[in-house]
Write a protein that holds these residues in place. Structure first.
Motif, short mmCIF file in Angstrom:
data_model
loop_
_atom_site.label_atom_id
_atom_site.label_comp_id
_atom_site.label_asym_id
_atom_site.label_seq_id
_atom_site.Cartn_x
_atom_site.Cartn_y
_atom_site.Cartn_z
N GLU A 104 0.82 -1.21 0.00
CA GLU A 104 0.00 0.00 0.00
C GLU A 104 0.85 1.27 0.00
N ASN A 105 1.99 1.25 0.69
CA ASN A 105 2.80 2.45 0.86
C ASN A 105 4.20 2.35 0.27
N GLN A 106 4.54 1.24 -0.39
CA GLN A 106 5.91 1.07 -0.85
C GLN A 106 5.93 0.27 -2.13
N ASP A 107 6.93 0.56 -2.96
CA ASP A 107 7.13 -0.16 -4.22
C ASP A 107 8.62 -0.45 -4.33
N ASN A 108 9.01 -1.72 -4.37
CA ASN A 108 10.42 -2.10 -4.33
C ASN A 108 10.83 -2.95 -5.52
N MET A 109 12.11 -2.86 -5.88
CA MET A 109 12.74 -3.77 -6.84
C MET A 109 13.66 -4.69 -6.04
N VAL A 110 13.39 -5.98 -6.09
CA VAL A 110 14.12 -6.96 -5.28
C VAL A 110 14.95 -7.85 -6.19
N ALA A 111 16.27 -7.79 -6.03
CA ALA A 111 17.18 -8.65 -6.80
C ALA A 111 17.35 -9.96 -6.05
N VAL A 112 17.11 -11.08 -6.75
CA VAL A 112 17.10 -12.39 -6.12
C VAL A 112 18.07 -13.32 -6.83
N ASN A 113 18.81 -14.12 -6.07
CA ASN A 113 19.66 -15.16 -6.64
C ASN A 113 18.76 -16.27 -7.17
N PRO A 114 18.73 -16.51 -8.49
CA PRO A 114 17.79 -17.49 -9.04
C PRO A 114 18.13 -18.94 -8.69
N TYR A 115 19.32 -19.18 -8.12
CA TYR A 115 19.72 -20.54 -7.77
C TYR A 115 19.43 -20.87 -6.31
N THR A 116 19.37 -19.84 -5.47
CA THR A 116 19.16 -20.07 -4.03
C THR A 116 17.94 -19.36 -3.48
N ALA A 117 17.37 -18.45 -4.26
CA ALA A 117 16.25 -17.61 -3.83
C ALA A 117 16.63 -16.67 -2.69
N ASP A 118 17.92 -16.43 -2.51
CA ASP A 118 18.37 -15.46 -1.52
C ASP A 118 18.23 -14.05 -2.09
N ILE A 119 17.89 -13.10 -1.24
CA ILE A 119 17.79 -11.71 -1.67
C ILE A 119 19.19 -11.11 -1.74
N VAL A 120 19.53 -10.58 -2.90
CA VAL A 120 20.84 -9.98 -3.12
C VAL A 120 20.80 -8.48 -2.81
N LYS A 121 19.73 -7.81 -3.24
CA LYS A 121 19.59 -6.38 -2.96
C LYS A 121 18.12 -6.00 -3.05
N ASN A 122 17.73 -5.05 -2.23
CA ASN A 122 16.33 -4.61 -2.19
C ASN A 122 16.30 -3.10 -2.10
N ILE A 123 15.78 -2.44 -3.14
CA ILE A 123 15.75 -0.97 -3.17
C ILE A 123 14.37 -0.50 -3.62
N PRO A 124 13.98 0.73 -3.28
CA PRO A 124 12.72 1.26 -3.80
C PRO A 124 12.76 1.34 -5.33
N THR A 125 11.63 1.11 -5.95
CA THR A 125 11.55 1.24 -7.41
C THR A 125 11.95 2.66 -7.82
N SER A 126 12.76 2.75 -8.84
CA SER A 126 13.30 4.04 -9.31
C SER A 126 14.12 4.71 -8.23
N GLY A 127 14.77 3.90 -7.38
CA GLY A 127 15.48 4.47 -6.24
C GLY A 127 16.98 4.48 -6.36
N ASN A 128 17.54 4.03 -7.49
CA ASN A 128 19.00 4.06 -7.59
C ASN A 128 19.48 5.24 -8.42
N LEU A 129 20.79 5.35 -8.59
CA LEU A 129 21.37 6.51 -9.26
C LEU A 129 20.95 6.63 -10.72
N TYR A 130 20.74 5.49 -11.38
CA TYR A 130 20.32 5.56 -12.78
C TYR A 130 19.05 6.40 -12.92
N HIS A 131 18.08 6.13 -12.08
CA HIS A 131 16.80 6.83 -12.17
C HIS A 131 16.94 8.31 -11.79
N THR A 132 17.85 8.61 -10.88
CA THR A 132 18.12 10.01 -10.54
C THR A 132 18.67 10.75 -11.75
#
Length: 494
Positions: A104-132
């Motif tokens: 309801e209050n947040q939108d995230n892009m979650v990078a996941v290891n496809p072999y282990t399903a471990d979370i590699v990185k979790n950031i808000p959508t459009s939240g990294n330097l590229y989008h800035t």
């Protein structure tokens, strides 16, 4: 400035064009530098960590990756009561999968290891330097006002290119002389050196700069969205954009939404979602230009061709399997239906950094109930301007491979160099005495006249690019009506 054999009227025309070139340049050069620097930032981020951290690497642990649904469930746990919006398949065998999840209050892009399903990185959508960098490039972080400023900058840059060609041709009289500096004596003088660098470098990149301005403005709010883009939509009539009621049993396999429950919303006659409004994440452009304003197809119609077998449920695993079966390889986007009329969308295009070739663009929409393919859009289906934009944006963004990245870097540095050399020329031309202050534009106190051809150029630019009208009228009022009537302004600007 010109030889004695020149006609007085020709000299007056030259001085007029020079002043327009000067006024345009001195005010828009800072914005061109911002555009070039932000473009360099986007090139850096997109080719290192990726736009959404999709280039982060993992160690392959087996030849078989964990099911997409298992990875998605892990991503969904990062936010309470979240739903799955999008799955971005790994680019290579050693890169992460990315999931867009929304609460309801947040939108995230979650990078996941496809072999282990471990979370590699979790950031808000459009939240990294590229989008800035992307937002700075698009609207200076000022929203609609910034978008208009950038569109005006591009419009005046076109005027600068045309006037620059005239000025340099007036001096050199041949294309070869415009492209190759050959005056070694003048190169030893500082101002002549910077003028030669400014004009010669400008001659070399002017065609590409003109192309970048046009392709960039095609995304802008007025010339792009209101003038060009609205007339270049994909023919949405090829699919059903209004739902035709059919009998749907929620307990049947094809009614499965996997992680997402159908929302109690139906697109009515007054709500026509477009590709851009549904598939773009925030301000980031992820939908091919020609499709952005085109209405989305709707699930629950009688349209469509055979797609996913009616004997299996539709979920992220089966849709991913179907995507691979119909030719989606490597990185691609899977957008999950967000309401009862939504569709599954599979897409792959160079603008989203999925692959290098823009001619391989493909967008497939699947009915969430019947599993039928509502439409399969490819590059060959685009109209002429849509094809130009698909190829143009690939050049503009440097997505054609390493060579285009390097070419764009050199181009951005050249634009910065031209702007800086222009300011240096202006500074070195300023009188050394303290008697003359202010902006000190060229041709001070010299009689000037506007050539007919230049008036025609201004008219054409103003008609084609609406935001240029205000800028052109402002320059005209500044130079010919306002400054001449106020002694203070004459001292500062004349």
């Amino acid at each position: 400035m010109s030889g004695s054999n020149q006609k007085p009227n020709t000299n007056q025309h030259y001085f007029t064009v020079w002043r327009w070139h000067f006024y345009s340049g001195i005010f828009i050069a800072p914005f061109l530098i911002i555009l070039a620097c932000s473009a360099l930032g986007m090139l850096l981020m997109s080719n290192t960590t990726g736009r959404d951290n999709d280039r982060l690497t993992v160690t392959p642990q087996s030849t078989v990756q964990i099911p997409v649904s298992t990875q998605a469930k892990v991503a969904l746990k990062t936010l309470p009561d979240s739903t799955l919006v999008k799955y971005i398949a790994p680019r290579e065998s050693d890169t992460v999968a990315v999931f867009q999840v929304r609460s309801e209050n947040q939108d995230n892009m979650v990078a996941v290891n496809p072999y282990t399903a471990d979370i590699v990185k979790n950031i808000p959508t459009s939240g990294n330097l590229y989008h800035t960098f992307d937002e700075i490039h698009g609207d200076l972080l000022l929203g609609t006002v910034g978008d208009y400023i950038q569109e005006t900058t591009a419009s005046l840059t076109i005027l600068m290119i045309l006037t620059g060609w005239y000025l340099w041709w007036h001096k050199r009289k041949s294309v070869k002389a415009m492209l190759v500096p050959d005056d070694s004596t003048s190169l030893r003088r500082k101002r002549s050196f910077f003028r030669t660098i400014h004009a010669t470098l400008g001659s070399w990149i002017s065609i590409l700069l003109l192309f970048f301005c046009i392709s960039g403005m095609a995304w802008a709010g007025i010339w792009g969205e209101k003038v060009v883009q609205s007339w270049s939509q994909f023919p949405a009539g090829k699919w059903g954009v209004a739902p035709v009621p059919i009998s749907v049993d929620p307990k049947q396999p094809h009614s499965s939404m996997d992680m997402n429950e159908a929302k109690p919303h139906v697109h009515g006659a007054h709500s026509e979602p477009t590709h851009g409004s549904v598939l773009n994440s925030g301000k980031t452009k992820e939908v091919p230009w020609v499709l952005e304003l085109t209405p989305m197809p709707i699930s629950g119609t009688t349209r469509g061709k055979e797609g996913i077998s009616s004997t299996i449920p539709i979920n992220v695993d089966t849709v991913n399997q179907y995507a691979r079966e119909i030719g989606f390889a490597g990185r691609y986007h899977m957008n999950v239906p967000q309401d009862d009329a939504g569709v599954w969308t599979l897409s792959q295009d160079s603008m989203s950094y999925d692959m290098n070739s823009p001619t391989a663009d493909r967008t497939v929409h699947i009915d969430r109930y019947s599993g039928k393919v509502l439409v399969d859009i490819r590059f060959d289906d685009y109209n002429a301007f849509g094809k130009f934009m698909a190829a143009g944006i690939a050049i503009h963004m440097g997505t054609l491979g390493l060579w285009s990245v390097l070419a764009n870097i050199l181009f951005c540095l050249a634009v910065i160099g031209i702007c800086i050399s222009g300011y240096l020329m202006w500074w070195q031309r300023r009188p050394s005495t303290q008697e003359v202050a202010g902006l000190n534009p060229p041709a001070r106190g010299i009689k000037r006249s506007i050539p007919v051809w230049f008036m025609m150029v201004l008219l054409v630019v103003a008609i084609i690019f609406p935001t240029a009208i205000i800028a052109i009228v402002s320059i005209f009022l500044l130079d010919f009506l306002i400054i001449s009537r106020f002694s203070i302004l004459q001292k500062l600007l004349k």
